[in-house]
Design an enzyme around this catalytic site. Structure first.
Site: not given
Length: 149
Positions: A48-50, A59, A61, A92, A95
């Site tokens: 995940n990369i915020e 996310c 996935e 989620c 995803c």
């Protein structure tokens, strides 16, 4: 579970754990790692990369699927996902829909507890259909429709 998934199960789960180490989660502190197994046995990792705008966050996935699709890979045998949480956590909704775009409903999805590497347990295995019942997929776009009123 297919032969390719069984043969690569531990390698796939380990790759998800490895991917989690590269998560960029300065806001939520909720690291996620995903590993996608192609039908030819290749594993593609995602973390995940915020983003400070939150809406720009992607996310783990979806990171794995975007990486794979951008390299021309479109056929998948399994997906593994792990977090830092003691129990398995499912992808989620967004995803799940991306997974549905590329995968068959009987594809296995392995959800691993944070302790997987130490104990080699805590894995919940579901099919995509179990994870996303009554889903909408690409083939639904070809269904006959009533003409507009």
């Amino acid at each position: 579970m297919s032969d390719i998934v069984a043969a690569n199960r531990d390698r796939l789960l380990q790759a998800a754990v490895e991917a989690k180490a590269f998560a960029y989660a300065p806001y939520s502190k909720f690291r996620v790692g995903a590993a996608l197994l192609t039908e030819d046995g290749e594993i593609i990792k995602g973390a995940n990369i915020e983003n400070a705008s939150y809406g720009g966050t992607i996310c783990a996935e979806r990171t794995a699927f975007v990486k794979a699709a951008s390299e021309g890979k479109r056929k998948f045998a399994a997906l593994a996902v792990t977090t830092d949480v003691a129990s398995p956590i499912a992808p989620c909704g967004m995803c799940r829909q991306v997974i549905r775009e590329f995968c068959s409903l009987d594809m296995p999805i392995l959800l691993a507890a944070s302790s997987y590497m130490e104990k080699k347990d805590g894995v919940k295995e579901l099919t995509l259909e179990e994870l996303l019942p009554y889903s909408f997929g690409p083939e639904d776009l070809d269904r006959d429709r009533a003409p507009p009123a």
